[in-house]
Design an enzyme around this catalytic site. Structure first.
Site, PDB file in Angstrom:
ATOM      1  N   HIS A 139      -5.011 -11.000 -64.903  1.00  0.00           N
ATOM      2  CA  HIS A 139      -4.772 -10.378 -63.599  1.00  0.00           C
ATOM      3  C   HIS A 139      -4.278 -11.434 -62.610  1.00  0.00           C
ATOM      4  O   HIS A 139      -4.824 -12.546 -62.557  1.00  0.00           O
ATOM      5  CB  HIS A 139      -6.079  -9.828 -63.014  1.00  0.00           C
ATOM      6  N   HIS A 168      -5.059  -9.626 -71.325  1.00  0.00           N
ATOM      7  CA  HIS A 168      -4.264  -9.561 -70.087  1.00  0.00           C
ATOM      8  C   HIS A 168      -4.880 -10.475 -69.046  1.00  0.00           C
ATOM      9  O   HIS A 168      -6.090 -10.685 -69.013  1.00  0.00           O
ATOM     10  CB  HIS A 168      -4.161  -8.129 -69.563  1.00  0.00           C
TER      11      HIS A 168
HETATM   12  P1  AMP Z   1      -9.989  -5.214 -67.633  1.00  0.00           P
HETATM   13  O1  AMP Z   1      -9.868  -4.919 -69.116  1.00  0.00           O
HETATM   14  O2  AMP Z   1     -11.409  -5.170 -67.164  1.00  0.00           O
HETATM   15  O3  AMP Z   1      -9.293  -6.453 -67.213  1.00  0.00           O
HETATM   16  O4  AMP Z   1      -9.317  -4.020 -66.844  1.00  0.00           O
HETATM   17  C1  AMP Z   1      -8.144  -3.377 -67.282  1.00  0.00           C
HETATM   18  C2  AMP Z   1      -7.170  -3.342 -66.144  1.00  0.00           C
HETATM   19  O5  AMP Z   1      -6.051  -2.621 -66.600  1.00  0.00           O
HETATM   20  C3  AMP Z   1      -7.687  -2.635 -64.883  1.00  0.00           C
HETATM   21  O6  AMP Z   1      -7.419  -3.456 -63.760  1.00  0.00           O
HETATM   22  C4  AMP Z   1      -6.883  -1.339 -64.858  1.00  0.00           C
HETATM   23  O7  AMP Z   1      -6.609  -0.907 -63.546  1.00  0.00           O
HETATM   24  C5  AMP Z   1      -5.626  -1.730 -65.600  1.00  0.00           C
HETATM   25  N1  AMP Z   1      -4.937  -0.620 -66.265  1.00  0.00           N
HETATM   26  C6  AMP Z   1      -5.480   0.318 -67.060  1.00  0.00           C
HETATM   27  N2  AMP Z   1      -4.541   1.164 -67.520  1.00  0.00           N
HETATM   28  C7  AMP Z   1      -3.357   0.732 -67.017  1.00  0.00           C
HETATM   29  C8  AMP Z   1      -2.005   1.188 -67.122  1.00  0.00           C
HETATM   30  N3  AMP Z   1      -1.677   2.259 -67.828  1.00  0.00           N
HETATM   31  N4  AMP Z   1      -1.051   0.501 -66.448  1.00  0.00           N
HETATM   32  C9  AMP Z   1      -1.376  -0.583 -65.711  1.00  0.00           C
HETATM   33  N5  AMP Z   1      -2.633  -1.062 -65.569  1.00  0.00           N
HETATM   34  C10 AMP Z   1      -3.611  -0.415 -66.206  1.00  0.00           C
END
Ligand code: AMP
Length: 139
Positions: A105, A103
């Site tokens: 951001h 993903h």
């Molecule tokens: P990272 O893997 O460090 O990029 O972080 C995972 C990101 O996914 C974080 O910013 C979380 O807030 C976000 N996240 C986790 N679960 C969900 C969800 N169910 N829906 C949307 N965002 C999510």
């Protein structure tokens, strides 16, 4: 590197098993609001193909993701009248990755406003929807 886990949270969002505040979708990508935003308007873009992170994603999938990132970035800048954007992408635990489906951001930034913590507080669903509507309207 561990193999892709089909039950990770973003895979479940892609299968429609858990809800998400969706911004837009095409054949190869999905964009939705980050549930623990580091700023109002923080959103995520993912490939639909199962990819753990930058290390295993297929070139065509990362290319599609980045096209959607650009589209979402322009909408976020416009919708929030932002001064800038921070784009982040984490790989493996040591790199700060917590969800093991690739993903990117997209986070709107404003002059003099610091970025919130990476894992902050769960946002109110109504606020996520309100911010999503601002981005959708600017797409
Ligand atoms: P990272 O893997 O460090 O990029 O972080 C995972 C990101 O996914 C974080 O910013 C979380 O807030 C976000 N996240 C986790 N679960 C969900 C969800 N169910 N829906 C949307 N965002 C999510």
């Amino acid at each position: 590197m561990d193999k892709y886990d089909n039950d990770n949270i973003f895979a479940r969002i892609l299968r429609g098993k858990i809800p998400a505040t969706i911004l837009c979708e095409d054949d190869m990508t999905l964009a939705f609001m980050d549930i623990m935003p580091r700023a109002d308007g923080h959103c995520l873009v993912i490939p639909k193909a199962p990819s753990r992170n930058i290390l295993d994603v297929k070139p065509q999938d990362i290319a599609a993701v980045m096209q959607t990132v650009q589209k979402i970035s322009r909408a976020v800048m416009k919708g929030f009248d932002a001064d800038g954007l921070t784009i982040q992408q984490f790989n493996e635990q040591a790199g700060g990755q917590m969800v093991f489906h690739l993903h990117v951001h997209v986070i709107p930034r404003f002059d003099g406003v610091r970025l919130g913590p990476h894992t902050g507080i769960m946002a109110d669903t109504d606020l996520l929807e309100k911010n999503a509507e601002i981005i959708r309207a600017a797409l």
